[in-house]
Design an enzyme around this catalytic site. Structure first.
Site: not given
Length: 265
Positions: A97, A160, A99, A29-30, A45-46, A78
């Site tokens: 974003h 996705h 999931h 996610g972001n 990230t990460g 992303e």
């Protein structure tokens, strides 16, 4: 005016919400917030979105170049997807974003959220299309999403996840909650029986309510051509249901006919 530090705190709070609600796992996610015309704050990230601190939040320009990032933290890979939304939709100030399990399951199955099953979903989202699959961290996803930006505030990403956006961070996040709840109800009601969809008159009344609320953002029910035809309206939904029923009837007739002819032989 809200300070950058306060916005970073809000991003961390939303990160905890999407993590605690099971909308993401591990480092997935972001989240981003556009703080002015040229700068965007985004998650790194990460890093697990449930355990972020304000010093981890990065700042990039509208081309994705790093303006500031502490230590070894780097912007989400992303972020390109977020930047495309901001460039195509000047009214959008935040993108989320994730999931979410039910919504992502529909994206994996290739089934859009397009049944008018409850008033809140019709008013808030209309329907949620599926943007075709793209390789993560490439321009493929932004290109796929761009096709839907002018008429939708929520999109499923094929195989996705989901993407939601709005005029502020809470709005973008709540649309993610609404999308997941919509998908969950679709799934559960489908297990019980055939979901009862709202009729034309009911949908039209809900679209009128949406118009009267003057909500900021896009809605497929208000995305109409000069001839008055809209992407999402009661007539389109009714026609779709009619087509599905016709296809089902035709399939049943063929199967029964085949069995009858086989029995005669």
């Amino acid at each position: 005016m809200v300070s950058e530090y306060e916005i970073k705190k809000q991003i961390c709070e939303i990160g905890k919400r999407i993590y605690n609600n099971g909308f993401v796992a591990a480092n997935d996610g972001n989240v981003s917030v556009r703080i002015n015309e040229k700068e965007v704050l985004c998650t790194p990230t990460g890093v697990s979105k449930g355990y972020m601190t304000t010093d981890m939040i990065c700042k990039v320009d509208m081309d994705g170049n790093i303006i500031s990032a502490n230590g070894n933290f780097k912007p989400s890979s992303e972020v390109k997807m977020h930047l495309r939304v901001y460039k195509e939709r000047p009214d959008v100030k935040s993108v989320v974003h994730a999931h979410p399990p039910y919504g992502t399951s529909y994206a994996i199955a290739g089934i859009p959220l397009d049944k008018a099953i409850m008033p809140e979903a019709v008013i808030a989202l209309g329907n949620v299309p599926i943007a075709e699959y793209g390789t993560p961290s490439t321009e493929e996803i932004p290109d796929a999403v761009a096709k839907y930006l002018q008429c939708y505030d929520a999109v499923l990403l094929e195989n996705h996840g989901a993407l939601t956006y709005g005029p502020d961070l809470m709005s973008a996040y709540f649309k993610m909650e609404s999308l997941e709840f919509y998908a969950k109800l679709m799934f559960i009601s489908s297990q019980i029986g055939e979901p009862q969809v709202l009729n034309n008159n009911q949908i039209d009344k809900l679209l009128d309510i949406r118009r009267g609320m003057n909500l900021i953002g896009k809605h497929p029910g208000l995305c109409c051509n000069e001839d008055g035809s809209c992407i999402y309206n009661s007539n389109n939904l009714a026609q779709k249901e009619s087509n599905l029923n016709d296809e089902l009837i035709e399939k049943i007739v063929k199967e029964v006919t085949s069995k009858v002819l086989g029995a005669i032989k």
